[in-house]
Design an enzyme around this catalytic site. Structure first.
Site, PDB file in Angstrom:
ATOM      1  N   HIS A 153       3.967  49.973  -6.983  1.00  0.00           N
ATOM      2  CA  HIS A 153       4.271  48.542  -7.062  1.00  0.00           C
ATOM      3  C   HIS A 153       5.253  48.067  -7.919  1.00  0.00           C
ATOM      4  O   HIS A 153       4.596  47.353  -8.895  1.00  0.00           O
ATOM      5  CB  HIS A 153       2.988  47.820  -6.836  1.00  0.00           C
ATOM      6  CG  HIS A 153       2.947  46.522  -6.435  1.00  0.00           C
ATOM      7  ND1 HIS A 153       3.411  45.377  -7.120  1.00  0.00           N
ATOM      8  CD2 HIS A 153       2.577  46.146  -5.059  1.00  0.00           C
ATOM      9  CE1 HIS A 153       3.344  44.358  -6.174  1.00  0.00           C
ATOM     10  NE2 HIS A 153       3.039  44.731  -4.937  1.00  0.00           N
TER      11      HIS A 153
ATOM     12  N   HIS B  18       0.750  -1.159   0.043  1.00  0.00           N
ATOM     13  CA  HIS B  18      -0.015   0.103  -0.012  1.00  0.00           C
ATOM     14  C   HIS B  18       0.815   1.292   0.042  1.00  0.00           C
ATOM     15  O   HIS B  18       0.372   2.267  -0.724  1.00  0.00           O
ATOM     16  CB  HIS B  18      -0.985  -0.053   1.289  1.00  0.00           C
ATOM     17  CG  HIS B  18      -1.961  -1.114   1.243  1.00  0.00           C
ATOM     18  ND1 HIS B  18      -2.720  -1.350   0.175  1.00  0.00           N
ATOM     19  CD2 HIS B  18      -2.058  -2.170   2.044  1.00  0.00           C
ATOM     20  CE1 HIS B  18      -3.659  -2.336   0.476  1.00  0.00           C
ATOM     21  NE2 HIS B  18      -3.279  -2.799   1.458  1.00  0.00           N
TER      22      HIS B  18
END
Length: 463
Positions: free
Chosen positions: A365, A287
């Site tokens: 910015h 698994h």
């Protein structure tokens, strides 16, 4: 196998006990709409929380596969997943009233039988496939574990197990196109070595395990006192060892253990969430290895998905130019952030924004290092989404779209003056009551700059 998605024709129910918890479990598998996938629903918990059956949510693989979402889990899902996925069920909701699926007889036989008897219903949506184009390998060298995936046009598995056991020996199993899962793989039961029983019990596991739902492999002679102890554990006065197996007088196949490992692998591979076109070779899989390989495969798929699906050709006329966009969206400069739409259909839209130094946000910015703010990239993707959803109303100029939720936002590449942002928006589920849920991505060239899942509602403007 059909290229269309499928679901069950009717609900099917099972009752039994959990292998490790030992609790009584009731489980009903219900039909589900297309693109729902397979989802477990814990009906014993408040709100009936859902746990998608995907490798992203695997949290434990010690003695079965356990998935968890938002603190809610369900374990030992591999047998029912193997039966559903391999027999062609793409979409189902599994209502379960405990934290573990019923072990039944330790195989997927009852699950498979019920699915076949109930039958499947074809749906409109196409199946999703991962086409293997190059060899992929997962190994754990110190444990002799290897899973290799080769390119092929169909899905098949060849599997080999060798536990250095004189009882089991080397075993091989295969599953090829055209094989009947219900007959060849589903009846094969889970197994455990006798020397593993005591440690598992001390770990408070296999409370629901007994000699009717597991094959117990006995490697060495068992003293009389240990045999007496086993009789008390299993509450069976007639325990005996036959051919190296505890009370299992007859195996269903001479390679039943390898076939069961293949059953588990099919169930764990289902957690990829899409079907595979490729050929698998696996040695000593388990698994952990199965689900880790699916995680690796999913990362590969996601990486491949980080490229634009649509090609923008500036020489071709726009589907919607800036004037058409102004007619559809209420936004106006300097907050109109989509310049052109070049693709649009019922479930997707693609558009662009040319980013120039004239954008007012570059003033602050940042003055010396101009970068487009991430929130404005998200806003631009939302405006692009709005065009797709507003196409569904006859008078889009009288409606607006408003954010309800933003999830999974990731900024992966900065956007600067001179870039052309390409937006791709894909509807994740049908629009209901004016609410749209979309997957949104923004690219610069072939580089993913931003991605997010957006939810918005269409609202009619007040006069």
């Amino acid at each position: 196998m059909s290229n269309k998605q499928q679901t069950l024709k009717a609900p099917i129910s099972f009752s039994g006990k959990g292998l490790h918890t030992g609790v009584s479990v009731n489980m009903t598998i219900r039909p589900a709409q297309a693109d729902r996938g397979i989802v477990f629903r814990r009906i014993d918990l408040e709100g009936c929380p859902e746990i998608p059956a995907l490798c992203d949510y695997v949290v434990d693989t010690s003695r079965g596969t356990t998935i968890e979402h938002a603190g809610n889990r369900v374990s030992t899902i591999e047998h029912v997943m193997s039966a559903l996925w391999t027999l062609g069920v793409d979409n189902a909701v599994i209502d379960i009233d405990a934290a573990e699926t019923p072990i039944m007889d330790g195989s997927a036989r009852e699950y498979a039988r019920a699915i076949v008897e109930t039958g499947l219903e074809e749906q409109e949506a196409e199946r999703k496939y991962f086409q293997v184009t190059e060899k992929m390998v997962y190994t754990i060298p110190e444990k002799g574990v290897a899973i290799i995936l080769f390119p092929d046009d169909e899905f098949s598995v060849s599997l080999h197990v060798d536990y250095n056991s004189k009882i089991i020996g080397n075993q091989y199993a295969t599953f090829n196109p055209g094989d009947d899962f219900s007959v060849k793989i589903a009846p094969c039961r889970t197994f455990v070595f006798l020397h593993e029983l005591e440690p598992l019990m001390k770990m408070n596991l296999i409370k629901g395990g007994d000699l009717d739902n597991a094959i117990v492999v006995v490697e060495n002679p068992v003293p009389d006192d240990q045999l007496e102890h086993l009789k008390k554990i299993f509450n069976k006065p007639d325990i005996r060892i036959t051919g190296g197996y505890l009370n299992n007088l007859e195996l269903r196949f001479n390679n039943e253990l390898a076939r069961h490992k293949l059953l588990d692998l099919l169930g764990d591979f289902a957690l990829l969430g899409q079907r595979i076109k490729g050929r698998v070779w696996a040695t000593r899989p388990g698994h952990f290895a199965n689900t880790e390989f699916m995680r690796q495969l999913k990362r590969t798929i996601r990486k491949a998905g980080e490229k634009p699906r649509y090609y923008y050709d500036c020489r071709k006329p726009a589907l919607y130019d800036i004037n058409a966009i102004r007619h559809m969206l209420p936004h106006r400069p300097p907050f109109l952030l989509v310049d052109r739409i070049f693709h649009c259909d019922e479930t997707s839209v693609a558009g662009i924004k040319n980013v120039t130094m004239n954008e007012p946000f570059f003033v602050g910015h940042f003055p010396e290092e101009p970068v487009m703010p991430g929130v404005l990239i998200v806003e631009a993707m939302a405006q692009c989404s709005g065009i797709m959803v507003l196409r569904s109303v006859p008078d889009p100029e009288n409606y607006s779209t408003y954010f309800m939720k933003i999830d999974g936002v990731k900024f992966k590449h900065k956007v600067v003056p001179g870039d052309t942002l390409q937006f791709e928006i894909h509807l994740l589920e049908p629009i209901r009551r004016g609410v749209a849920l979309v997957e949104a991505k923004a690219f610069v060239g072939e580089t993913l700059a931003c991605e997010a899942t957006l939810m918005a509602q269409i609202v009619k403007n007040k006069k």
